[in-house]
Design a protein around this motif. Structure first.
Motif, PDB file in Angstrom:
ATOM      1  N   GLY A 136       0.819  -1.215   0.000  1.00 51.01           N
ATOM      2  CA  GLY A 136       0.000   0.000   0.000  1.00 51.01           C
ATOM      3  C   GLY A 136       0.845   1.253   0.000  1.00 51.01           C
ATOM      4  N   MET A 137       1.960   1.217   0.713  1.00 48.81           N
ATOM      5  CA  MET A 137       2.858   2.386   0.731  1.00 48.81           C
ATOM      6  C   MET A 137       3.552   2.551  -0.620  1.00 48.81           C
ATOM      7  SD  MET A 137       4.454   2.113   4.551  1.00 48.81           S
ATOM      8  CE  MET A 137       3.380   2.022   5.974  1.00 48.81           C
ATOM      9  N   ALA A 138       3.941   1.441  -1.224  1.00 50.22           N
ATOM     10  CA  ALA A 138       4.610   1.499  -2.527  1.00 50.22           C
ATOM     11  C   ALA A 138       3.687   2.061  -3.604  1.00 50.22           C
ATOM     12  CB  ALA A 138       5.101   0.108  -2.924  1.00 50.22           C
ATOM     13  N   LYS A 139       2.394   1.801  -3.477  1.00 54.57           N
ATOM     14  CA  LYS A 139       1.415   2.302  -4.461  1.00 54.57           C
ATOM     15  C   LYS A 139       0.835   3.659  -4.059  1.00 54.57           C
ATOM     16  CE  LYS A 139      -0.059  -2.339  -5.756  1.00 54.57           C
ATOM     17  NZ  LYS A 139      -1.146  -3.328  -5.653  1.00 54.57           N
ATOM     18  N   ASN A 140       1.360   4.229  -2.996  1.00 56.29           N
ATOM     19  CA  ASN A 140       0.865   5.513  -2.473  1.00 56.29           C
ATOM     20  C   ASN A 140      -0.595   5.467  -2.043  1.00 56.29           C
ATOM     21  OD1 ASN A 140       3.330   6.931  -2.673  1.00 56.29           O
ATOM     22  ND2 ASN A 140       2.982   7.185  -4.879  1.00 56.29           N
ATOM     23  N   GLU A 141      -1.062   4.293  -1.672  1.00 56.59           N
ATOM     24  CA  GLU A 141      -2.406   4.167  -1.100  1.00 56.59           C
ATOM     25  C   GLU A 141      -2.367   4.494   0.392  1.00 56.59           C
ATOM     26  OE1 GLU A 141      -3.858   0.515  -4.022  1.00 56.59           O
ATOM     27  OE2 GLU A 141      -3.207   0.061  -1.977  1.00 56.59           O
ATOM     28  N   LEU A 142      -1.212   4.298   0.996  1.00 55.55           N
ATOM     29  CA  LEU A 142      -1.028   4.534   2.428  1.00 55.55           C
ATOM     30  C   LEU A 142       0.135   5.489   2.632  1.00 55.55           C
ATOM     31  CD1 LEU A 142      -1.150   0.806   3.649  1.00 55.55           C
ATOM     32  CD2 LEU A 142      -3.048   2.420   3.592  1.00 55.55           C
ATOM     33  N   LYS A 143       0.073   6.237   3.710  1.00 58.29           N
ATOM     34  CA  LYS A 143       1.188   7.106   4.067  1.00 58.29           C
ATOM     35  C   LYS A 143       2.400   6.248   4.387  1.00 58.29           C
ATOM     36  CE  LYS A 143      -1.609  10.749   6.110  1.00 58.29           C
ATOM     37  NZ  LYS A 143      -1.984  11.431   7.364  1.00 58.29           N
ATOM     38  N   ASN A 144       3.565   6.820   4.189  1.00 57.67           N
ATOM     39  CA  ASN A 144       4.808   6.115   4.478  1.00 57.67           C
ATOM     40  C   ASN A 144       5.154   6.289   5.961  1.00 57.67           C
ATOM     41  OD1 ASN A 144       7.131   4.687   4.250  1.00 57.67           O
ATOM     42  ND2 ASN A 144       8.219   6.200   3.022  1.00 57.67           N
ATOM     43  N   ILE A 145       4.485   5.479   6.770  1.00 54.33           N
ATOM     44  CA  ILE A 145       4.713   5.465   8.220  1.00 54.33           C
ATOM     45  C   ILE A 145       5.510   4.200   8.524  1.00 54.33           C
ATOM     46  CG2 ILE A 145       3.584   5.286  10.478  1.00 54.33           C
ATOM     47  CD1 ILE A 145       1.245   6.866   9.298  1.00 54.33           C
ATOM     48  N   HIS A 146       6.429   4.291   9.456  1.00 49.97           N
ATOM     49  CA  HIS A 146       7.276   3.144   9.795  1.00 49.97           C
ATOM     50  C   HIS A 146       6.413   1.880   9.937  1.00 49.97           C
ATOM     51  CE1 HIS A 146      10.098   0.599  11.935  1.00 49.97           C
ATOM     52  NE2 HIS A 146      11.059   1.457  11.570  1.00 49.97           N
ATOM     53  N   ILE A 147       6.815   0.830   9.257  1.00 50.82           N
ATOM     54  CA  ILE A 147       6.046  -0.417   9.232  1.00 50.82           C
ATOM     55  C   ILE A 147       5.771  -0.946  10.637  1.00 50.82           C
ATOM     56  CG2 ILE A 147       6.144  -2.883   8.568  1.00 50.82           C
ATOM     57  CD1 ILE A 147       5.453  -1.151   6.225  1.00 50.82           C
ATOM     58  N   GLU A 148       6.786  -0.990  11.477  1.00 54.83           N
ATOM     59  CA  GLU A 148       6.608  -1.576  12.812  1.00 54.83           C
ATOM     60  C   GLU A 148       5.654  -0.752  13.673  1.00 54.83           C
ATOM     61  OE1 GLU A 148       7.423  -4.662  13.454  1.00 54.83           O
ATOM     62  OE2 GLU A 148       8.256  -4.650  11.425  1.00 54.83           O
ATOM     63  N   ILE A 149       5.665   0.553  13.508  1.00 55.14           N
ATOM     64  CA  ILE A 149       4.713   1.391  14.240  1.00 55.14           C
ATOM     65  C   ILE A 149       3.298   1.130  13.735  1.00 55.14           C
ATOM     66  CG2 ILE A 149       3.984   3.780  14.666  1.00 55.14           C
ATOM     67  CD1 ILE A 149       7.012   4.508  14.587  1.00 55.14           C
ATOM     68  N   SER A 150       3.158   0.979  12.438  1.00 52.23           N
ATOM     69  CA  SER A 150       1.850   0.682  11.849  1.00 52.23           C
ATOM     70  C   SER A 150       1.330  -0.674  12.319  1.00 52.23           C
ATOM     71  CB  SER A 150       1.933   0.706  10.322  1.00 52.23           C
ATOM     72  OG  SER A 150       2.336   1.973   9.867  1.00 52.23           O
ATOM     73  N   VAL A 151       2.194  -1.674  12.280  1.00 52.44           N
ATOM     74  CA  VAL A 151       1.800  -3.017  12.732  1.00 52.44           C
ATOM     75  C   VAL A 151       1.390  -2.968  14.202  1.00 52.44           C
ATOM     76  CG1 VAL A 151       2.659  -5.357  13.206  1.00 52.44           C
ATOM     77  CG2 VAL A 151       3.177  -4.256  11.024  1.00 52.44           C
ATOM     78  N   PHE A 152       2.228  -2.332  15.010  1.00 52.40           N
ATOM     79  CA  PHE A 152       1.932  -2.235  16.435  1.00 52.40           C
ATOM     80  C   PHE A 152       0.605  -1.522  16.685  1.00 52.40           C
ATOM     81  CE2 PHE A 152       2.047   0.442  20.250  1.00 52.40           C
ATOM     82  CZ  PHE A 152       2.083  -0.542  21.227  1.00 52.40           C
ATOM     83  N   GLY A 153       0.421  -0.384  16.075  1.00 53.69           N
ATOM     84  CA  GLY A 153      -0.783   0.402  16.320  1.00 53.69           C
ATOM     85  C   GLY A 153      -2.056  -0.314  15.938  1.00 53.69           C
TER      86      GLY A 153
END
Length: 190
Positions: A136-153
């Motif tokens: 999703g980040m590579a396709k610009n569908e999602l903001k480029n937020i640190h993966i581990e923070i996203s997973v954790f949240g």
């Protein structure tokens, strides 16, 4: 009652007791008393409390992995994939609250073989979750937020949803399925 139904009743009752008291605090006698049968009768259907715990924890973990396995290859956006995953967590929260509580709270008590299997399933699930986020980040569908923070949240919210939802009788399942994905994903979506 057939043997499979009795085993299922034992597992369901055990999950309820494990959630209420914790795995270590529940004995086979407690389980038998809750079911109104003799403790020795339990062993006609299961071999141990450990077997019950493993069947509960692994069933939920396999359900989550099975679902994400169907979502990852779909030709839909990462937002749609994440929404499907969030909906699945919500549905399991509503339908199998005791099992989720047991998985989240008592997996640590699994024997080494089953703990290794559980941790492998959890690792596989989280890897696929990261894959969706990266895509999703590579396709610009999602903001480029640190993966581990996203997973954790996101996953921490979903893993503990059963604790909160059990106390919120004013929030319908429909509202939860509408609003929770919006809340979790609006922080990611441009």
């Amino acid at each position: 009652m057939n043997k499979n139904n009795r085993r299922e009743d034992i597992v369901l009752t055990a999950a309820k007791l494990f959630r209420k008291k914790g795995y270590n605090a529940v004995s086979m006698r407690d389980l038998a008393a809750e079911m109104g049968i003799k403790a020795a009768s339990l062993y006609n259907h299961i071999s141990s409390k450990q077997e019950i715990l493993a069947s509960i924890v692994l069933a939920v973990a396999k359900d989550f992995v099975g679902h994400i396995d169907t979502v990852v290859p779909q030709p839909i956006t990462s937002i749609e994939k994440l929404t499907s995953i969030i909906h699945h967590h919500i549905e399991l929260t509503a339908e199998q609250t005791d099992f989720l509580a047991c998985m989240n709270n008592d997996w640590i008590h699994l024997d080494e073989e089953n703990k290794t299997l559980y941790l492998s399933l959890r690792k596989e699930y989280e890897a696929k979750f990261r894959e969706i986020l990266r895509g999703g980040m590579a396709k610009n569908e999602l903001k480029n937020i640190h993966i581990e923070i996203s997973v954790f949240g996101i996953l921490t919210t979903l893993r503990t949803l059963y604790v909160w939802y059990a106390k919120k009788d004013t929030v319908s399942l429909k509202t939860l399925k509408t609003d929770l994905p919006r809340l979790l994903l609006d922080g990611l979506v441009d």
